[in-house]
Enzyme design. Structure first.
Site, PDB file in Angstrom:
ATOM      1  N   CYS A 296       0.825  -1.212   0.000  1.00 37.13           N
ATOM      2  CA  CYS A 296       0.000   0.000   0.000  1.00 37.13           C
ATOM      3  C   CYS A 296       0.865   1.272   0.000  1.00 37.13           C
ATOM      4  CB  CYS A 296      -0.967  -0.035   1.182  1.00 37.13           C
ATOM      5  SG  CYS A 296      -2.360   1.096   1.006  1.00 37.13           S
TER       6      CYS A 296
ATOM      7  N   HIS B 202      -3.944  -5.306   0.010  1.00 32.13           N
ATOM      8  CA  HIS B 202      -3.603  -5.836   1.330  1.00 32.13           C
ATOM      9  C   HIS B 202      -3.642  -7.368   1.348  1.00 32.13           C
ATOM     10  CE1 HIS B 202      -3.712  -2.075   3.818  1.00 32.13           C
ATOM     11  NE2 HIS B 202      -4.277  -1.656   2.706  1.00 32.13           N
TER      12      HIS B 202
ATOM     13  N   GLU C 120      -2.677  -9.226   3.629  1.00 32.59           N
ATOM     14  CA  GLU C 120      -3.007  -9.689   4.985  1.00 32.59           C
ATOM     15  C   GLU C 120      -4.501  -9.588   5.265  1.00 32.59           C
ATOM     16  OE1 GLU C 120      -3.313  -5.409   5.496  1.00 32.59           O
ATOM     17  OE2 GLU C 120      -1.991  -6.692   4.324  1.00 32.59           O
TER      18      GLU C 120
END
Length: 369
Positions: A261, A346, A348
């Site tokens: 990001c 993202h 995660e």
């Protein structure tokens, strides 16, 4: 108590106050996730912004501290269509309205989030004020000047850790790591890191040392880590001139780097590329991203308002590795002759799908190469 959202174009939305009653001016953005509102509330990338949740019912499963992505809410305001004031979930420890009050975060329930989202999509992200005060037409003219003048600044330093700390490698159940693979030492430059980035690395047998955003590259490199992670974070990437200078030094080092990001944008700026502001950004858990190496399309979790301009990426420096299937904006770069991979989305997740967790294993492979 009535509450109002006043946008910079003069549009006004009325609802009921939830959380704090203090007045705040912020950038107004929308998130399309159907679940994960607590992760949205505590994601450091929302610093300087107020989030509009497009899913109509929010708060039904309450608040569970284990799901928080940082120590406290990081956004400036929270806007929902309907608030579930009596959550039903065995894990719930609190309600949304009490959670917002505890941390002095203003919010509004009962506004037409569909109309508001369509307005933001049509006219682009706008500044707005959340207030419980009724302003006269004469007062509103001066108020709009204040709202339009607002800028998101200084947010990276606001959300970054103040001190260096280390998170030990773990098994999937959170116990001390007992895997057969050697523990890898990862240095994480925290420019607004979500907790789940650290957890994802821990579960893969990594010991993660987290550094404040203003840490000099020499300190990180002096610790001789096996790999370097540059986290997600809030705000305009170009504002972080000093951090970009340190990222240039990290780029020149021969250590594997994985950036997410804001980290992705900082690495692009450090290597001569440019970034630009998107009309209304990508925020949600259903964004399709194509991996150009495998040809596969993954559904990703995203939260950003800026993107890298691929036309400014020098071909001898990097090549596009991922792009957004919806609007063809860049979603990641692979750096030529370097063990450096950066992505805009993202992997995660939290909230969102976990399709892209394989990227953490790519990072492990880069460290083992």
């Amino acid at each position: 108590m009535d509450a109002f959202l006043i946008l910079e174009d003069g549009s006004t939305f009325q609802g009921s106050s939830i959380g704090s009653t203090r007045e705040v001016i912020s950038e107004i953005v929308f998130n399309t996730s159907m679940t994960g509102y607590l992760e949205v509330l505590t994601d450091p990338s929302y610093a300087g912004q107020a989030a509009v949740m497009t899913y109509p019912l929010i708060g039904s499963y309450g608040v569970c501290a284990e799901d928080m992505e940082s120590e406290r809410p990081q956004l400036d305001g929270f806007l929902v269509r309907e608030l579930s004031r009596m959550p039903s979930n065995f894990r719930s420890e609190n309600t949304i309205q009490n959670f917002l009050k505890k941390y002095d975060i203003p919010g509004i329930a009962g506004i037409d989030t569909r109309q508001l989202t369509k307005l933001l999509r049509d006219r682009g992200t706008m500044n707005g004020m959340i207030t419980t005060k009724r302003y006269s037409m004469e007062e509103k003219e001066a108020l709009l000047l204040r709202i339009r003048a607002y800028r998101v600044t200084g947010v990276v330093k606001r959300v970054s850790t103040r001190e260096v700390y280390t998170a030990e490698a773990q098994n999937a159940d959170g116990s001390r790591y007992t895997g057969e693979a050697a523990i890898r030492r990862v240095a994480l430059l925290d420019v607004g890191a979500k907790r789940n980035i650290i957890r994802s690395l821990q579960r893969l047998g990594c010991e993660v040392t987290v550094y404040p955003s203003d840490t000099r590259a020499e300190i990180i490199l002096g610790a001789n880590p096996d790999g370097i992670m540059i986290s997600n974070g809030p705000g305009d990437p170009k504002e972080n001139a000093e951090i970009i200078e340190e990222v240039k030094k990290l780029y020149r080092a021969e250590i594997p780097i994985f950036a997410i990001c804001l980290g992705h944008q900082l690495m692009a700026l450090a290597t001569g590329a440019d970034t630009y502001k998107l009309k209304y950004g990508h925020r949600g858990g259903n964004h399709p991203v194509k991996d150009l190496e495998s040809g596969r399309v993954y559904i990703s979790s995203q939260n950003h308002g800026y993107a890298v301009d691929t036309a400014t990426v020098r071909p001898e420096i990097a090549k596009e590795a991922f792009y957004n299937v919806n609007d063809r904006t860049n979603e990641g770069l692979r750096y030529i002759g370097k063990r450096i991979l950066t992505v805009q989305y993202h992997p995660e997740a939290c909230p969102g799908p976990r399709d892209s967790e394989y990227l953490f294993r790519r990072f492990i492979d880069m460290m083992e190469a």
